[in-house]
Design a protein around this motif. Structure first.
Motif, mmCIF file in Angstrom:
data_model
loop_
_atom_site.group_PDB
_atom_site.id
_atom_site.type_symbol
_atom_site.label_atom_id
_atom_site.label_comp_id
_atom_site.label_asym_id
_atom_site.label_seq_id
_atom_site.Cartn_x
_atom_site.Cartn_y
_atom_site.Cartn_z
ATOM 1 N N GLN A 265 31.267 19.016 8.406
ATOM 2 C CA GLN A 265 30.452 19.934 9.204
ATOM 3 C C GLN A 265 31.301 20.928 10.013
ATOM 4 N N CYS A 266 32.604 20.645 10.135
ATOM 5 C CA CYS A 266 33.440 21.411 11.068
ATOM 6 C C CYS A 266 34.322 22.418 10.325
ATOM 7 N N GLY A 267 34.073 23.700 10.564
ATOM 8 C CA GLY A 267 34.812 24.764 9.874
ATOM 9 C C GLY A 267 36.303 24.711 10.156
ATOM 10 N N SER B 149 29.850 5.804 11.178
ATOM 11 C CA SER B 149 29.729 5.420 12.596
ATOM 12 C C SER B 149 29.462 6.636 13.489
ATOM 13 N N HIS B 150 29.643 7.847 12.946
ATOM 14 C CA HIS B 150 29.531 9.054 13.775
ATOM 15 C C HIS B 150 28.242 9.859 13.553
ATOM 16 N N VAL B 151 27.574 9.681 12.408
ATOM 17 C CA VAL B 151 26.517 10.637 12.054
ATOM 18 C C VAL B 151 25.241 10.415 12.862
ATOM 19 N N GLY C 89 41.068 16.124 5.471
ATOM 20 C CA GLY C 89 41.304 15.904 4.040
ATOM 21 C C GLY C 89 42.311 14.829 3.692
ATOM 22 N N VAL C 90 42.615 13.917 4.624
ATOM 23 C CA VAL C 90 43.685 12.950 4.353
ATOM 24 C C VAL C 90 43.333 11.996 3.203
ATOM 25 N N VAL C 91 42.057 11.610 3.080
ATOM 26 C CA VAL C 91 41.665 10.648 2.046
ATOM 27 C C VAL C 91 41.815 11.288 0.664
ATOM 28 N N LEU D 143 33.638 12.920 -4.511
ATOM 29 C CA LEU D 143 33.167 13.617 -3.304
ATOM 30 C C LEU D 143 33.495 12.768 -2.087
ATOM 31 N N GLU D 144 34.066 13.410 -1.050
ATOM 32 C CA GLU D 144 34.145 12.724 0.252
ATOM 33 C C GLU D 144 33.281 13.487 1.249
ATOM 34 N N VAL D 145 32.312 12.780 1.833
ATOM 35 C CA VAL D 145 31.497 13.390 2.894
ATOM 36 C C VAL D 145 32.147 13.052 4.239
ATOM 37 N N PRO E 128 32.422 12.581 20.032
ATOM 38 C CA PRO E 128 33.052 13.880 19.792
ATOM 39 C C PRO E 128 33.047 14.306 18.324
ATOM 40 N N HIS E 129 33.083 13.338 17.408
ATOM 41 C CA HIS E 129 33.051 13.733 15.991
ATOM 42 C C HIS E 129 31.648 14.163 15.559
ATOM 43 N N ARG E 130 30.644 13.589 16.210
ATOM 44 C CA ARG E 130 29.280 14.009 15.873
ATOM 45 C C ARG E 130 29.030 15.424 16.398
ATOM 46 N N VAL F 240 48.559 1.068 9.394
ATOM 47 C CA VAL F 240 47.243 0.425 9.418
ATOM 48 C C VAL F 240 46.282 1.232 8.543
ATOM 49 N N PHE F 241 46.294 2.532 8.723
ATOM 50 C CA PHE F 241 45.361 3.406 8.006
ATOM 51 C C PHE F 241 45.684 3.411 6.506
ATOM 52 N N THR F 242 46.965 3.595 6.170
ATOM 53 C CA THR F 242 47.311 3.715 4.744
ATOM 54 C C THR F 242 47.055 2.394 4.013
ATOM 55 N N ASP G 66 26.724 19.595 5.663
ATOM 56 C CA ASP G 66 26.184 18.489 6.446
ATOM 57 C C ASP G 66 25.964 17.286 5.525
ATOM 58 N N ALA G 67 26.547 16.153 5.876
ATOM 59 C CA ALA G 67 26.429 14.951 5.042
ATOM 60 C C ALA G 67 24.985 14.462 4.933
ATOM 61 N N HIS G 68 24.107 14.910 5.816
ATOM 62 C CA HIS G 68 22.694 14.494 5.726
ATOM 63 C C HIS G 68 21.974 15.207 4.590
HETATM 64 C C1 SAM Z 1 36.583 10.160 12.228
HETATM 65 S S1 SAM Z 1 36.460 11.627 11.324
HETATM 66 C C2 SAM Z 1 36.958 11.082 9.701
HETATM 67 C C3 SAM Z 1 37.556 12.177 8.852
HETATM 68 C C4 SAM Z 1 38.152 11.716 7.531
HETATM 69 N N1 SAM Z 1 37.175 11.037 6.712
HETATM 70 C C5 SAM Z 1 39.342 10.806 7.776
HETATM 71 O O1 SAM Z 1 39.186 9.593 7.626
HETATM 72 O O2 SAM Z 1 40.407 11.306 8.158
HETATM 73 C C6 SAM Z 1 34.719 11.896 11.147
HETATM 74 C C7 SAM Z 1 34.416 13.211 10.465
HETATM 75 O O3 SAM Z 1 33.030 13.278 10.168
HETATM 76 C C8 SAM Z 1 32.599 14.600 10.348
HETATM 77 N N2 SAM Z 1 31.145 14.576 10.505
HETATM 78 C C9 SAM Z 1 30.401 13.990 11.476
HETATM 79 N N3 SAM Z 1 29.097 14.177 11.243
HETATM 80 C C10 SAM Z 1 29.008 14.899 10.091
HETATM 81 C C11 SAM Z 1 27.920 15.416 9.323
HETATM 82 N N4 SAM Z 1 26.655 15.219 9.695
HETATM 83 N N5 SAM Z 1 28.199 16.102 8.199
HETATM 84 C C12 SAM Z 1 29.477 16.325 7.807
HETATM 85 N N6 SAM Z 1 30.547 15.868 8.494
HETATM 86 C C13 SAM Z 1 30.315 15.168 9.615
HETATM 87 C C14 SAM Z 1 33.360 15.080 11.566
HETATM 88 O O4 SAM Z 1 33.373 16.482 11.648
HETATM 89 C C15 SAM Z 1 34.731 14.447 11.292
HETATM 90 O O5 SAM Z 1 35.536 15.288 10.543
#
Ligand code: SAM
Length: 273
Positions: free
Chosen positions: A82-84, A130-132, A61-63, A54-56, A6-8, A33-35, A109-111
């Motif tokens: 990638q998500c508006g 793990s999602h890209v 925006g939590v980080v 930079l955070e991709v 779903p994140h991809r 756990v996260f913090t 796009d992180a790519h």
């Molecule tokens: C599990 S979330 C992590 C969000 C944040 N880093 C955090 O830890 O709270 C994965 C994020 O990666 C983003 N994402 C996935 N593929 C991406 C891509 N190709 N370019 C930019 N963002 C991407 C998703 O939209 C999602 O917001």
């Protein structure tokens, strides 16, 4: 139906589904756990004055908010996702917490991030890789964007280790695998990084693992199951009644103190040569 991370594919979900994912990113950020795992690498960053970070894949925006709240952070941070709708939420949360003068967010796009090479002192991917679609391309882009001597941080889970206890071990293993397959495009990528990073001109400076284990009580793995079991059901990877029985058993275990779930997480800090 095929499993789709779903994140991809977040931009192909409907808005309520995106809101549920955004809510989980925020609730996960409040979990100990996260913090604990985030604070561990943030404390080791040794940020220069006026650091550019930079955070991709920044999500909501939590980080970067965590970073911007630190007294020793005097720089500027940029979050790209990638998500508006996540970016809109990230801007709102940063304003609410009055850290918006230190952080900007934008869709991208992180790519392939539309910024010059060597623009940042630190580039972070926190549970992104793990999602890209193409992890190597994203890591290569991170290596391009960080300045020589700067730091790349990659934090994520090794989801082949994700497991919940269930008395029927065969079904338990099937649900573990189904949860992994619906949630992560690259569940095993983190174990490949010691090999991949040097190929990209990144020298491993530090790396460690954390086992996240909840025994008796559930918080982190409770919200994980609540978020992603519906995706397992939709993908039809486990028969519906068996999946319900599994989830009911997890809820009962949470109530009566017999819960068990675990997953390994890894942090890599690499220096750009
Ligand atoms: C599990 S979330 C992590 C969000 C944040 N880093 C955090 O830890 O709270 C994965 C994020 O990666 C983003 N994402 C996935 N593929 C991406 C891509 N190709 N370019 C930019 N963002 C991407 C998703 O939209 C999602 O917001």
């Amino acid at each position: 139906m095929v499993a789709r991370d779903p994140h991809r594919f977040v931009n192909e979900l409907d808005e309520p589904a995106r809101e549920r994912l955004a809510a989980r990113l925020e609730s996960r950020a409040r979990d100990d756990v996260f913090t604990r795992l985030l604070d561990k690498y943030v404390a080791r960053l040794a940020l220069p004055p006026l650091a550019r970070v930079l955070e991709v894949g920044c999500g909501t925006g939590v980080v970067l908010r965590t970073l911007a709240r630190r007294d020793d952070f005097t720089g500027q941070a940029l979050g790209v996702d990638q998500c508006g709708s996540f970016i809109d939420a990230a801007n709102g949360f940063a304003r609410d917490e009055r850290v918006d003068s230190r952080i900007a967010f934008r869709v991208g796009d992180a790519h392939g991030v539309d910024l010059p090479a060597a623009s940042f002192d630190v580039v972070i991917a926190h549970t992104l890789i793990s999602h890209v679609t193409a992890p190597l391309a994203v890591l290569g882009e991170m290596a391009r964007l960080v300045r020589p001597g700067g730091t790349v941080v990659v934090f994520d889970g090794d989801y082949a280790s994700l497991t919940y206890a269930y008395p029927d071990h065969d079904l338990g293993r099937r649900v573990d695998e189904a949860l992994t397959n619906v949630t992560f495009n690259n569940p095993r990528i983190m174990r490949d990084l010691p090999r991949i990073l040097p190929e990209l001109g990144l020298k491993l400076a530090d790396a460690w693992g954390d086992a996240v284990i909840e025994i008796g009580h559930a918080s982190y793995f409770k919200s994980f199951a609540e978020t992603y079991v519906p995706y397992v059901r939709k993908a039809g990877l486990v028969p519906g009644d068996a999946l319900e029985a599994w989830h009911d058993a997890q809820r009962r275990a949470m109530e009566n103190g017999t819960f068990f779930a675990a997953c390994n997480y890894y942090t890599y800090m690499a220096r750009r040569l």
